[in-house]
Write an enzyme that holds these catalytic residues in place. Sequence first.
Site, PDB file in Angstrom:
ATOM      1  N   VAL A  78       1.006  -1.117  -0.139  1.00 51.82           N
ATOM      2  CA  VAL A  78       0.143   0.086  -0.001  1.00 51.82           C
ATOM      3  C   VAL A  78       1.050   1.028   0.192  1.00 51.82           C
ATOM      4  O   VAL A  78       1.496   1.365   0.830  1.00 51.82           O
ATOM      5  CB  VAL A  78      -1.010   0.100   1.147  1.00 51.82           C
ATOM      6  CG1 VAL A  78      -1.670   1.222   1.143  1.00 51.82           C
ATOM      7  CG2 VAL A  78      -1.706  -1.326   1.209  1.00 51.82           C
ATOM      8  N   SER A  79       0.746   2.070  -1.253  1.00 53.98           N
ATOM      9  CA  SER A  79       1.586   2.995  -1.241  1.00 53.98           C
ATOM     10  C   SER A  79       1.650   4.314  -0.227  1.00 53.98           C
ATOM     11  O   SER A  79       0.657   4.142   0.367  1.00 53.98           O
ATOM     12  CB  SER A  79       1.573   3.907  -2.495  1.00 53.98           C
ATOM     13  OG  SER A  79       1.934   2.760  -3.741  1.00 53.98           O
TER      14      SER A  79
END
Length: 424
Positions: A78-79
């Site tokens: 998840v950036s």
Amino acid sequence: MTETTENPGSTASPDTLRDLLTDQLIEQGNIHSKPVEAAFRAVPRHLFAPEVAPGKAYAAESVVATKKDEHGITVSSVSAPSIQATMLEQAEITPGMRVAEIGSGGVNAAMLAELVGEDGEVVTGDIDLFVTDRARRFLDATGYARVRVVTADGEDGFPGHAPLDRLLVTVGSWDIPPAWMDQLADHGRLVVPLRMRGLTRSVAFDKEDGHLVSRSAEICGFVTMQGAGAHKERLLLLRGKEIGLRFDDDWGADPEALNGALDTGRAEVWSGVTVGRGETFGGLQMWLATAVDGFCQLSVDAKLDTGLVAPQNRIACPAVVEGGSFAYLTVNRTEDVPGEPVFEFGAHGFGPDGPAVAGRFAEQIRIWDRDYRHGPDPVIYAYPAATPEEDLPQGRVIPKRHVRVVISWPQEGQGIQHNPTKEK
């Protein structure tokens, strides 16, 4: 100063953490529009990252690894909220648009759904079934069942959903396959973390007359593309495995030619160009990648580091190889201004021509400072690979499998050391 969410053990509620994060991203400049702000305040980010505490999920620079390979390298994540906000702002999404995302963590697709509204369409995809199953599960659980999730190689885009008003790529890409451009509507926009000579920038490209033209480019980092679009750098090791030179596009170096280069002693050339702590200089990195042939990135193994080299960044430092010599970017702390340290840029050179190579590298630092430091950023173009050279704009041409990327600076030509359209 706005309170931040950097404490993973925070006892604040997720709603409070979400608002604190959004306030921080506004203050930092990552968010500057009301629609993106509203999307960040609406999406329960922590529910898409159950591997970590909410305080970690809502930390502005936090990347949450969701899958690693057999070597412990992150292959899906998840950036960080900061880069997600930046890319959403670059995309300029409006209600009713048809939007697709390559690289599916779920939370970004949920924010896309907020931006396009009930009348828009969002499809997100990934090559990894583990990733898409995870995204589908979390999207359904958080009220975003209308987002379509597909498992496919991103190289092919989304043929069943074209034409697309916006295509966002949230994995690091070395190339731009034809499907991405073909599936964009006229004047559609592609936002992609594109790797150019080892430097990755999130580039917002608009489609114009069969090619792409950049509107903005921001420093970023992402896990790399898998599948047909995967592309590995080439690594040249020096002094055992202590020092590495990483080449992204060209392999212009002769490994044998650099034998003994580190035995010649270190040449030091200082540019007179200074930078303050906290001041960004991504433009210098891009200028060096554009201006010199033989550009690469130098890295040092922290466990083997003897201090022989002193790069500006030990993980990825701009460098150049010329025959049996090389040079790299370095910094030296100079006299401080009141309350703030100041650093001078320079170059260290090794090999028989190390002093000359370092001198030329330092001169490029001066050229950047004089002509480009405070000016506009370069324009980045992407043309189909078969485009004749005479039809390309002036600039550094980076040949790739599917496209020819051109980095074009204003007043192109001052200080360029090569015929910019002839790089092979």
